[in-house]
Motif scaffolding. Structure first.
Motif, PDB file in Angstrom:
ATOM      1  N   LYS A  87       0.826  -1.218   0.000  1.00  0.00           N
ATOM      2  CA  LYS A  87       0.000   0.000   0.000  1.00  0.00           C
ATOM      3  C   LYS A  87       0.857   1.265   0.000  1.00  0.00           C
ATOM      4  N   THR A  88       1.813   1.308   0.931  1.00  0.00           N
ATOM      5  CA  THR A  88       2.683   2.489   1.014  1.00  0.00           C
ATOM      6  C   THR A  88       3.525   2.614  -0.250  1.00  0.00           C
ATOM      7  N   THR A  89       4.017   1.489  -0.742  1.00  0.00           N
ATOM      8  CA  THR A  89       4.796   1.501  -1.985  1.00  0.00           C
ATOM      9  C   THR A  89       3.969   2.118  -3.109  1.00  0.00           C
ATOM     10  N   PRO A 116       2.152  11.245   4.569  1.00  0.00           N
ATOM     11  CA  PRO A 116       2.829   9.944   4.598  1.00  0.00           C
ATOM     12  C   PRO A 116       2.599   9.151   5.876  1.00  0.00           C
ATOM     13  N   GLU A 117       2.868   7.857   5.768  1.00  0.00           N
ATOM     14  CA  GLU A 117       2.822   6.978   6.932  1.00  0.00           C
ATOM     15  C   GLU A 117       3.837   7.491   7.948  1.00  0.00           C
ATOM     16  N   GLY A 118       3.454   7.542   9.203  1.00  0.00           N
ATOM     17  CA  GLY A 118       4.399   7.998  10.215  1.00  0.00           C
ATOM     18  C   GLY A 118       4.548   9.510  10.262  1.00  0.00           C
ATOM     19  N   LEU A 162      -3.797   9.685   1.832  1.00  0.00           N
ATOM     20  CA  LEU A 162      -3.547   9.541   3.266  1.00  0.00           C
ATOM     21  C   LEU A 162      -3.067   8.125   3.543  1.00  0.00           C
ATOM     22  N   ASP A 163      -1.870   8.019   4.138  1.00  0.00           N
ATOM     23  CA  ASP A 163      -1.327   6.690   4.433  1.00  0.00           C
ATOM     24  C   ASP A 163      -1.509   6.385   5.914  1.00  0.00           C
ATOM     25  N   GLU A 164      -2.457   5.540   6.209  1.00  0.00           N
ATOM     26  CA  GLU A 164      -2.760   5.090   7.571  1.00  0.00           C
ATOM     27  C   GLU A 164      -2.916   6.222   8.580  1.00  0.00           C
ATOM     28  N   PRO A 165      -3.872   7.109   8.314  1.00  0.00           N
ATOM     29  CA  PRO A 165      -4.066   8.222   9.248  1.00  0.00           C
ATOM     30  C   PRO A 165      -4.487   7.778  10.648  1.00  0.00           C
TER      31      PRO A 165
HETATM   32 MG   LIG Z   1       2.342   1.087   4.770  1.00  0.00          MG
END
Ligand SMILES: [Mg+2]
Ligand SMILES: Nc1ncnc2c1ncn2[C@@H]1O[C@H](COP(=O)(O)OP(=O)(O)OP(=O)(O)O)[C@@H](O)[C@H]1O
Length: 238
Positions: free
Chosen positions: A43-45, A85-87, A161-164
């Motif tokens: 997903k993040t990729t 981004p994630e994080g 949105l990556d894993e908000p």
């Molecule tokens: Mg991810």
């Protein structure tokens, strides 16, 4: 109608390892589309590739009909894609307001920027109350709000949105999800990556399930929410 974002047979590899193995999906203007899937699904990729941070090894990405593969990473934001981004990646020593301003680095309309900073404070009042404080003093959930607010400062056509909801308490998570609904109601198009399948599917128009680099299932948010295999794999039912 052409889709705002059209991804076709996208492949992304880290060296010899292919993390995204030929996925296709679309996001229409005004929709919330979610990509759900377990750890390492890609997903993040996928989001990092859409942002131009990773180069695809195959396939095409079209944004408003334009081939994104040919656009360098630093130009992607100017086309209207923003990525939270994630994080989070906020700047902890800078003030909350300066973090928001950074999201508008391509703009020079001072009044518009001031208006959008106010809009971020309207969405997330805590950010306004603490605007002069260092962003690193915010809680995890508040930092997530700041990351979303900052992404919105570029006035994106597509907000990714990556894993908000990652690492947030249930109440904070609800608040973030309510804000995503509010943004949708205001007409923002959103590509939402989530491990919290229940929350994401509940508000998504359309969803895609990713497993080890492939899309294995697709449907409306409601269809996937009621799909037996999704319920078993992602909603903890047996
Ligand atoms: Mg991810
Ligand atoms: N920089 C990298 N170098 C090598 N492999 C990587 C790199 N980044 C990610 N991977 C691998 O690519 C695969 C997909 O990772 P990715 O981060 O896209 O998954 P994800 O769906 O976002 O997972 P999560 O839900 O845990 O965030 C995983 O197997 C991961 O280990």
């Amino acid at each position: 109608m052409t889709a705002l974002l059209e991804v076709e047979d996208l492949r992304v590899a880290y060296g010899k390892i292919e993390a995204v193995k030929g996925i296709s999906f679309t996001v229409d203007a005004g929709q919330v589309v979610t990509l759900i899937g377990t750890n390492g699904a890609g997903k993040t990729t996928t989001l990092r590739t859409l942002s131009g941070l990773l180069k695809p090894s195959g396939g095409t990405i079209r944004f408003e009909g334009k081939d994104l593969n040919k656009v360098p990473a630093h130009k992607v934001v100017s086309l209207g894609l923003a990525h939270s981004p994630e994080g989070r990646h906020i700047f902890p020593r800078m003030s909350i307001e300066d973090n928001l301003r950074l999201g508008a680095y391509l703009r020079d309309d001072r009044d518009g920027i001031a208006k959008d900073i106010q809009r971020a404070y309207d969405l997330f009042p805590i950010l306004g109350e603490r605007r002069r404080q260092a962003a690193g003093t915010l809680s995890g959930g508040e930092q997530q709000m700041l990351a979303m607010g900052r992404a919105l400062m570029s006035q994106p056509k597509l907000l990714m949105l990556d894993e908000p909801s990652m690492g947030l308490s249930p109440i904070m998570m609800q608040k973030i999800m309510a804000t995503i609904s509010e943004l949708k109601a205001q007409g923002t198009t959103i590509l939402l990556v989530e491990q919290n399948a229940q929350a994401a599917l509940s508000l998504a128009d359309h969803g895609y399930v990713m497993e080890v680099g492939k899309i294995t299932l697709t449907g409306t948010g409601q269809e996937l929410l009621h799909d037996e295999s999704v319920r078993k794999a992602y909603l903890g039912e047996d």
